[in-house]
Design a protein around this motif. Structure first.
Motif, mmCIF file in Angstrom:
data_model
loop_
_atom_site.group_PDB
_atom_site.id
_atom_site.type_symbol
_atom_site.label_atom_id
_atom_site.label_comp_id
_atom_site.label_asym_id
_atom_site.label_seq_id
_atom_site.Cartn_x
_atom_site.Cartn_y
_atom_site.Cartn_z
ATOM 1 N N GLN A 130 0.855 -1.177 0.000
ATOM 2 C CA GLN A 130 0.000 0.000 0.000
ATOM 3 C C GLN A 130 0.886 1.219 0.000
ATOM 4 O O GLN A 130 2.102 1.102 -0.086
ATOM 5 C CB GLN A 130 -0.917 -0.021 1.210
ATOM 6 C CG GLN A 130 -0.186 0.121 2.545
ATOM 7 C CD GLN A 130 -1.138 0.409 3.677
ATOM 8 O OE1 GLN A 130 -2.290 0.053 3.607
ATOM 9 N NE2 GLN A 130 -0.665 1.063 4.700
ATOM 10 N N SER A 131 0.286 2.392 0.088
ATOM 11 C CA SER A 131 1.120 3.585 0.154
ATOM 12 C C SER A 131 1.924 3.532 1.446
ATOM 13 O O SER A 131 1.431 3.113 2.484
ATOM 14 C CB SER A 131 0.251 4.847 0.105
ATOM 15 O OG SER A 131 -0.642 4.868 1.189
ATOM 16 N N ALA A 132 3.165 3.924 1.332
ATOM 17 C CA ALA A 132 4.090 3.789 2.459
ATOM 18 C C ALA A 132 3.585 4.519 3.699
ATOM 19 O O ALA A 132 3.117 5.643 3.624
ATOM 20 C CB ALA A 132 5.456 4.318 2.067
ATOM 21 N N GLN A 133 3.682 3.848 4.837
ATOM 22 C CA GLN A 133 3.315 4.420 6.128
ATOM 23 C C GLN A 133 4.534 4.300 7.028
ATOM 24 O O GLN A 133 4.693 3.319 7.745
ATOM 25 C CB GLN A 133 2.118 3.691 6.717
ATOM 26 C CG GLN A 133 0.867 3.829 5.876
ATOM 27 C CD GLN A 133 -0.321 3.185 6.550
ATOM 28 O OE1 GLN A 133 -0.324 2.947 7.750
ATOM 29 N NE2 GLN A 133 -1.345 2.929 5.769
ATOM 30 N N GLY A 134 5.390 5.302 6.950
ATOM 31 C CA GLY A 134 6.704 5.247 7.575
ATOM 32 C C GLY A 134 6.712 4.947 9.055
ATOM 33 O O GLY A 134 7.457 4.070 9.507
ATOM 34 N N ALA A 135 5.918 5.658 9.852
ATOM 35 C CA ALA A 135 5.976 5.489 11.305
ATOM 36 C C ALA A 135 5.508 4.086 11.708
ATOM 37 O O ALA A 135 6.153 3.425 12.529
ATOM 38 C CB ALA A 135 5.124 6.544 11.996
ATOM 39 N N ARG A 136 4.406 3.631 11.147
ATOM 40 C CA ARG A 136 3.899 2.292 11.477
ATOM 41 C C ARG A 136 4.854 1.211 10.965
ATOM 42 O O ARG A 136 5.052 0.192 11.604
ATOM 43 C CB ARG A 136 2.500 2.101 10.916
ATOM 44 C CG ARG A 136 1.474 2.890 11.707
ATOM 45 C CD ARG A 136 0.103 2.876 11.121
ATOM 46 N NE ARG A 136 -0.431 1.552 10.902
ATOM 47 C CZ ARG A 136 -1.470 1.313 10.104
ATOM 48 N NH1 ARG A 136 -2.067 2.286 9.473
ATOM 49 N NH2 ARG A 136 -1.899 0.075 9.952
ATOM 50 N N MET A 137 5.438 1.454 9.792
ATOM 51 C CA MET A 137 6.377 0.494 9.226
ATOM 52 C C MET A 137 7.613 0.386 10.117
ATOM 53 O O MET A 137 8.101 -0.707 10.370
ATOM 54 C CB MET A 137 6.774 0.909 7.814
ATOM 55 C CG MET A 137 7.551 -0.157 7.046
ATOM 56 S SD MET A 137 9.338 -0.161 7.288
ATOM 57 C CE MET A 137 9.805 1.398 6.621
ATOM 58 N N MET A 138 8.119 1.500 10.603
ATOM 59 C CA MET A 138 9.304 1.483 11.463
ATOM 60 C C MET A 138 9.018 0.770 12.787
ATOM 61 O O MET A 138 9.868 0.051 13.292
ATOM 62 C CB MET A 138 9.831 2.898 11.712
ATOM 63 C CG MET A 138 10.461 3.535 10.489
ATOM 64 S SD MET A 138 11.773 2.522 9.754
ATOM 65 C CE MET A 138 12.998 2.556 11.034
ATOM 66 N N LEU A 139 7.820 0.980 13.319
ATOM 67 C CA LEU A 139 7.440 0.286 14.555
ATOM 68 C C LEU A 139 7.378 -1.228 14.317
ATOM 69 O O LEU A 139 7.893 -2.019 15.125
ATOM 70 C CB LEU A 139 6.099 0.807 15.070
ATOM 71 C CG LEU A 139 5.624 0.226 16.406
ATOM 72 C CD1 LEU A 139 6.612 0.553 17.522
ATOM 73 C CD2 LEU A 139 4.246 0.745 16.741
ATOM 74 N N ALA A 140 6.764 -1.644 13.206
ATOM 75 C CA ALA A 140 6.707 -3.069 12.870
ATOM 76 C C ALA A 140 8.122 -3.614 12.663
ATOM 77 O O ALA A 140 8.433 -4.729 13.083
ATOM 78 C CB ALA A 140 5.861 -3.286 11.615
ATOM 79 N N ARG A 141 8.990 -2.829 12.028
ATOM 80 C CA ARG A 141 10.368 -3.255 11.790
ATOM 81 C C ARG A 141 11.115 -3.454 13.107
ATOM 82 O O ARG A 141 11.825 -4.440 13.296
ATOM 83 C CB ARG A 141 11.100 -2.231 10.927
ATOM 84 C CG ARG A 141 12.513 -2.634 10.595
ATOM 85 C CD ARG A 141 13.180 -1.573 9.699
ATOM 86 N NE ARG A 141 14.472 -2.027 9.267
ATOM 87 C CZ ARG A 141 15.598 -1.924 9.994
ATOM 88 N NH1 ARG A 141 15.559 -1.378 11.188
ATOM 89 N NH2 ARG A 141 16.737 -2.359 9.522
ATOM 90 N N GLN A 142 10.945 -2.487 14.028
ATOM 91 C CA GLN A 142 11.608 -2.606 15.328
ATOM 92 C C GLN A 142 11.169 -3.885 16.055
ATOM 93 O O GLN A 142 11.989 -4.611 16.602
ATOM 94 C CB GLN A 142 11.312 -1.393 16.201
ATOM 95 C CG GLN A 142 12.055 -0.148 15.764
ATOM 96 C CD GLN A 142 11.625 1.061 16.559
ATOM 97 O OE1 GLN A 142 10.496 1.169 17.026
ATOM 98 N NE2 GLN A 142 12.549 2.006 16.700
ATOM 99 N N TRP A 143 9.866 -4.157 16.063
ATOM 100 C CA TRP A 143 9.364 -5.357 16.721
ATOM 101 C C TRP A 143 9.879 -6.617 16.021
ATOM 102 O O TRP A 143 10.221 -7.602 16.682
ATOM 103 C CB TRP A 143 7.837 -5.347 16.781
ATOM 104 C CG TRP A 143 7.334 -4.552 17.934
ATOM 105 C CD1 TRP A 143 6.853 -3.275 17.903
ATOM 106 C CD2 TRP A 143 7.309 -4.957 19.294
ATOM 107 N NE1 TRP A 143 6.511 -2.874 19.168
ATOM 108 C CE2 TRP A 143 6.777 -3.889 20.041
ATOM 109 C CE3 TRP A 143 7.668 -6.123 19.965
ATOM 110 C CZ2 TRP A 143 6.602 -3.959 21.416
ATOM 111 C CZ3 TRP A 143 7.496 -6.185 21.340
ATOM 112 C CH2 TRP A 143 6.967 -5.116 22.045
ATOM 113 N N HIS A 144 9.929 -6.585 14.686
ATOM 114 C CA HIS A 144 10.427 -7.726 13.910
ATOM 115 C C HIS A 144 11.877 -8.034 14.307
ATOM 116 O O HIS A 144 12.236 -9.187 14.533
ATOM 117 C CB HIS A 144 10.311 -7.414 12.412
ATOM 118 C CG HIS A 144 10.788 -8.497 11.502
ATOM 119 N ND1 HIS A 144 10.047 -9.624 11.226
ATOM 120 C CD2 HIS A 144 11.930 -8.622 10.784
ATOM 121 C CE1 HIS A 144 10.711 -10.391 10.390
ATOM 122 N NE2 HIS A 144 11.863 -9.821 10.094
#
Length: 184
Positions: A130-144
């Motif tokens: 989808q269209s990039a959602q930087g803040a949510r993506m970074m949070l998911a990345r940190q948890w990953h």
């Protein structure tokens, strides 16, 4: 070598459980090893080649882990039981292993989707992103990432308990249930 059944028995894990256990273990070490190589050596070409396998193997891992969880549920009554004083801890730690093994790749998929990236492991398109959602993506990345390292710690503890506690200290045969009997 004695006949090893396909299904689990109260005495030992069957062929399918063993293949899934060791195959998933090897793939997890490959995945975590690639991330460790990136931290230790940066981005030389050989590390980049290793990391290029992360998403497709993560997808394969998620499928194998779902299969393993379903197989474990199917065999639940027949599997070797956790016994002794630490049985509840063993049961909890195995459940935690399964949750992390399922949750981490799910977070990876979510992270990729939030980043707006298409995802086509092995050339099979799963989603366009989808269209990039930087803040949510970074949070998911940190948890990953953090849950990945927590999984590594749990794997080290799992192997340590199997080798040291069950193999060397108690010598109770637990290790042979999944690894096979010692050869003489």
């Amino acid at each position: 070598m004695a006949f090893l059944p396909v299904k689990d028995t109260p005495d030992r894990y069957g062929r399918i459980s063993r293949w899934l256990h060791w195959g998933i273990g090897a793939l997890l070490l490959w995945q975590l090893g690639g991330m460790a190589a990136k931290i230790l050596w940066g981005h030389p070409q050989w590390v980049q080649a290793w990391l290029s396998t992360h998403q497709p193997l993560g997808t394969l891992l998620m499928g194998l882990i779902v299969l393993r969880a379903l197989w474990a549920l199917f065999n639940l009554r027949h599997r070797p039981a956790h016994v002794g004083k630490l049985a509840k801890i063993a049961t909890f730690s195995h459940l935690l292993l399964y949750l992390l093994m399922l949750g981490i790749p799910a977070l990876g998929l979510y992270m990729t989707w939030l980043g707006g990236q298409p995802f086509a492991p092995f050339g099979i398109p799963l989603f366009d992103g989808q269209s990039a959602q930087g803040a949510r993506m970074m949070l998911a990345r940190q948890w990953h990432v953090w849950l990945g390292w927590a999984l590594l710690a749990l794997i080290v503890g799992h192997a340590g308990m199997a080798l040291l506690w069950h193999g060397l200290i108690r010598r109770d045969g637990t290790l042979s249930r999944i690894a096979g009997p010692r050869r003489r």
